[in-house]
Design a protein around this motif. Structure first.
Motif, short mmCIF file in Angstrom:
data_model
loop_
_atom_site.label_atom_id
_atom_site.label_comp_id
_atom_site.label_asym_id
_atom_site.label_seq_id
_atom_site.Cartn_x
_atom_site.Cartn_y
_atom_site.Cartn_z
N PHE A 142 0.83 -1.21 0.00
CA PHE A 142 0.00 0.00 0.00
C PHE A 142 0.87 1.26 0.00
CE2 PHE A 142 -3.43 -2.66 2.22
CZ PHE A 142 -3.96 -3.06 1.00
N LEU A 143 2.01 1.23 0.70
CA LEU A 143 2.90 2.39 0.72
C LEU A 143 3.41 2.73 -0.68
CD1 LEU A 143 5.00 1.82 3.98
CD2 LEU A 143 3.43 3.72 3.53
N TYR A 144 3.61 1.69 -1.51
CA TYR A 144 4.14 1.90 -2.85
C TYR A 144 3.08 2.01 -3.94
CZ TYR A 144 8.87 1.09 -1.17
OH TYR A 144 10.07 1.20 -0.51
N SER A 145 1.87 1.53 -3.68
CA SER A 145 0.88 1.47 -4.76
C SER A 145 -0.33 2.37 -4.56
CB SER A 145 0.40 0.02 -4.95
OG SER A 145 -0.30 -0.42 -3.79
N GLN A 146 -0.47 2.98 -3.41
CA GLN A 146 -1.61 3.85 -3.16
C GLN A 146 -1.13 5.27 -2.88
OE1 GLN A 146 -3.63 2.06 0.21
NE2 GLN A 146 -5.00 0.92 -1.12
N THR A 147 -1.99 6.22 -3.19
CA THR A 147 -1.70 7.59 -2.81
C THR A 147 -1.85 7.71 -1.29
OG1 THR A 147 -3.98 8.38 -2.94
CG2 THR A 147 -2.67 8.44 -5.00
N ALA A 148 -1.35 8.78 -0.74
CA ALA A 148 -1.48 9.01 0.70
C ALA A 148 -2.94 9.03 1.12
CB ALA A 148 -0.79 10.31 1.08
N GLU A 149 -3.78 9.69 0.33
CA GLU A 149 -5.21 9.73 0.66
C GLU A 149 -5.82 8.34 0.62
OE1 GLU A 149 -7.71 12.64 -1.26
OE2 GLU A 149 -6.12 14.15 -1.19
N GLU A 150 -5.48 7.57 -0.39
CA GLU A 150 -6.01 6.19 -0.49
C GLU A 150 -5.58 5.38 0.72
OE1 GLU A 150 -6.23 5.48 -5.33
OE2 GLU A 150 -4.33 5.15 -4.28
N PRO A 179 2.03 14.84 9.74
CA PRO A 179 0.78 15.18 10.44
C PRO A 179 0.02 16.30 9.74
CG PRO A 179 2.58 14.97 12.00
CD PRO A 179 3.19 14.90 10.62
N GLU A 180 0.74 17.24 9.15
CA GLU A 180 0.09 18.35 8.45
C GLU A 180 -0.71 17.84 7.25
OE1 GLU A 180 3.35 19.60 10.92
OE2 GLU A 180 3.44 18.24 9.18
N PHE A 181 -0.13 16.88 6.52
CA PHE A 181 -0.83 16.30 5.38
C PHE A 181 -2.07 15.55 5.85
CE2 PHE A 181 -1.58 13.25 1.96
CZ PHE A 181 -1.64 14.12 0.87
N LEU A 182 -1.96 14.84 6.97
CA LEU A 182 -3.11 14.13 7.52
C LEU A 182 -4.22 15.12 7.88
CD1 LEU A 182 -4.55 11.60 8.49
CD2 LEU A 182 -3.25 11.72 10.61
N SER A 183 -3.86 16.26 8.44
CA SER A 183 -4.87 17.29 8.75
C SER A 183 -5.59 17.75 7.49
CB SER A 183 -4.21 18.51 9.42
OG SER A 183 -3.75 18.17 10.68
N LYS A 184 -4.85 17.91 6.41
CA LYS A 184 -5.45 18.32 5.13
C LYS A 184 -6.41 17.25 4.61
CE LYS A 184 -1.67 21.29 3.65
NZ LYS A 184 -0.55 21.47 2.71
N ILE A 185 -6.00 15.99 4.72
CA ILE A 185 -6.88 14.90 4.27
C ILE A 185 -8.17 14.90 5.09
CG2 ILE A 185 -7.15 12.38 4.16
CD1 ILE A 185 -4.15 12.19 3.60
N ARG A 186 -8.04 15.01 6.40
CA ARG A 186 -9.23 15.02 7.26
C ARG A 186 -10.11 16.23 7.00
NH1 ARG A 186 -6.95 12.90 13.14
NH2 ARG A 186 -7.17 10.69 12.66
N ALA A 187 -9.50 17.37 6.72
CA ALA A 187 -10.28 18.59 6.42
C ALA A 187 -11.07 18.41 5.14
CB ALA A 187 -9.35 19.79 6.32
#
Length: 191
Positions: A142-150, A179-187
């Protein structure tokens, strides 16, 4: 006292009352406060931990000084630095309580003794290690085949309650982003 572990073992192998008694004589239970370390970098991992209640994480510090979480363990999961535990070599990892945690531990000095006295447990641990290895392989895929959001949405779908249990920086580290990217995904999800 050890019934959560006995219940877990019974899903894979059947132990007699005598075998449970023998196993119980070789186990220890511990409680850890949130943020307590069970293992620190450079120490030798002396136990394999079964989580009764709470959450532990295994992580290392990368070359940039950032924590990289490689594994979590919640109720009914095992965690250890297996290389350090098996070979009694200094660990490159930390094991830390992500929340107040209760564990049952098998000390390294009793590891082989348990298998000699209760051969059925070799099958149990083989099955557990197979499941752990498979999960590890899928995580790498999953780390290599999915986007961060996926990755985030897939993990959230598999473990919805878990996402709320651990601090955001630990979850982000495990999923391979900040963590900042995770905040953006959750937002985005909220919008």
């Amino acid at each position: 006292m050890f019934s959560p572990l006995y219940n877990h073992i019974s899903k894979f192998v059947d132990l007699s009352d005598d075998e449970r008694e023998t196993l119980g004589s070789l186990l220890k239970s511990f409680s850890f406060k949130k943020k307590a370390f069970l293992l620190e970098h450079g120490e030798i991992c002396r136990a394999n931990y079964f989580v009764v209640k709470g959450c532990l994480r295994l992580y290392f510090i990368d070359i940039k000084g950032a924590e990289q979480t490689t594994q979590f363990a919640i109720e009914n999961w095992w965690i250890s630095d297996l290389t350090s535990f098996m070979f009694q070599k200094p660990s490159a990892f930390f094991i830390q309580a992500a929340e107040a945690t209760e564990v049952i531990a098998i000390d390294h000095r009793h590891h082989d003794e348990i298998f000699n006295k209760i051969p059925k447990l070799e099958r149990y641990f083989r099955l557990i290690l197979q499941k752990t290895h498979q999960a590890s392989q899928m995580r790498i895929k999953f780390l290599y085949s999915q986007t961060a959001e996926e990755r985030y949405f897939h993990f959230n779908k598999l473990f919805p309650g878990f996402v709320q249990r651990v601090p955001q920086y630990m979850l982000a580290s495990y999923l391979g982003f900040t963590p900042e990217f995770l905040s953006k995904i959750r937002a985005k999800k909220v919008l």
